[in-house]
Design a protein around this motif. Sequence first.
Motif, PDB file in Angstrom:
ATOM      1  N   LYS A 111       0.814  -1.216   0.000  1.00 58.68           N
ATOM      2  CA  LYS A 111       0.000   0.000   0.000  1.00 58.68           C
ATOM      3  C   LYS A 111       0.848   1.268   0.000  1.00 58.68           C
ATOM      4  O   LYS A 111       0.613   2.181  -0.805  1.00 58.68           O
ATOM      5  CB  LYS A 111      -0.941   0.021   1.205  1.00 58.68           C
ATOM      6  N   THR A 115       0.908   3.865  -3.057  1.00 63.48           N
ATOM      7  CA  THR A 115       0.398   5.207  -2.781  1.00 63.48           C
ATOM      8  C   THR A 115       1.390   6.273  -3.225  1.00 63.48           C
ATOM      9  O   THR A 115       1.013   7.283  -3.841  1.00 63.48           O
ATOM     10  CB  THR A 115       0.102   5.371  -1.275  1.00 63.48           C
ATOM     11  N   ASN A 141      -8.723  -2.807  -0.313  1.00 66.02           N
ATOM     12  CA  ASN A 141      -7.460  -2.174   0.072  1.00 66.02           C
ATOM     13  C   ASN A 141      -6.900  -1.264  -1.015  1.00 66.02           C
ATOM     14  O   ASN A 141      -6.096  -0.374  -0.725  1.00 66.02           O
ATOM     15  CB  ASN A 141      -6.425  -3.252   0.419  1.00 66.02           C
ATOM     16  N   ALA A 144      -7.261   2.780  -0.740  1.00 61.61           N
ATOM     17  CA  ALA A 144      -6.343   3.593   0.064  1.00 61.61           C
ATOM     18  C   ALA A 144      -5.104   4.034  -0.709  1.00 61.61           C
ATOM     19  O   ALA A 144      -4.416   4.967  -0.290  1.00 61.61           O
ATOM     20  CB  ALA A 144      -5.934   2.817   1.317  1.00 61.61           C
ATOM     21  N   THR A 145      -4.818   3.393  -1.827  1.00 61.39           N
ATOM     22  CA  THR A 145      -3.639   3.783  -2.615  1.00 61.39           C
ATOM     23  C   THR A 145      -3.893   5.036  -3.437  1.00 61.39           C
ATOM     24  O   THR A 145      -2.954   5.651  -3.949  1.00 61.39           O
ATOM     25  CB  THR A 145      -3.218   2.656  -3.578  1.00 61.39           C
TER      26      THR A 145
END
Length: 238
Positions: A111, A115, A141, A144-145
């Motif tokens: 992540k 990101t 998930n 969130a990146t």
Amino acid sequence: MTHLSVNINKIATLRNARGGNVPDLLQFTKDIEKFGAQGITVHPRPDERHIRYQDCIDLKPIVTKEFNMEGNPVSSFIDLVLKVKPEQVTLVPDAEDAITSNAGWDTLKHKDFLTEVISEFKSNGIRTSIFIDPDVEKIKNAVATGTDRVELYTEAFAEQYEKGNKDAVNIYAECSRLATSLGMGVNAGHDLSLKNIEYFAQQLPDLLEVSIGHALITESLYFGLETTIQKYLNLLKR
């Protein structure tokens, strides 16, 4: 309508096999667009065994529709993308010695890295997509990146569909619905072909784009490039 992006790696492979410039990658690209494809995809690898880094630079002014660059975001690839500035970059975690892409990202484990890379591309006006297995938790998930899209890795679907297991598409449809509900666009690619593309696209109404190279170029040996592209476009119509 789901857009068709044609991966031209195999054209570069054929050119490189003899050296010189036959087939002409740039002219091939112009023809692919002329025949109706809505995008061009390239996947340069560090060893440049098919698409070369210079090809990406040369293609940028040639591509008049969407230009999608795929690759593992090592430093040389990041630098190339920032220089070319395609409309879309698709991040793929393939090893340097991989024959072809064979896995999606672990969006929890990576992540922070994703990101950071995605933020840099987006700050340069480049839409981002990450190659991902059809896994609900990995889709969750991915949000969130900061990625704009996910590209669903479709090899497992293609293998099961060939065996008559149409239910293999169900997890892809679930992931597509989830990604869309979370604000991410959905692309797909790997082993999609004239045999399975219509059914796959019908089951994923939110599907924005498919990237197809190996199968399309192989099918073109039988039907011709223009006819093959038209076949795909007809099968992708809603």
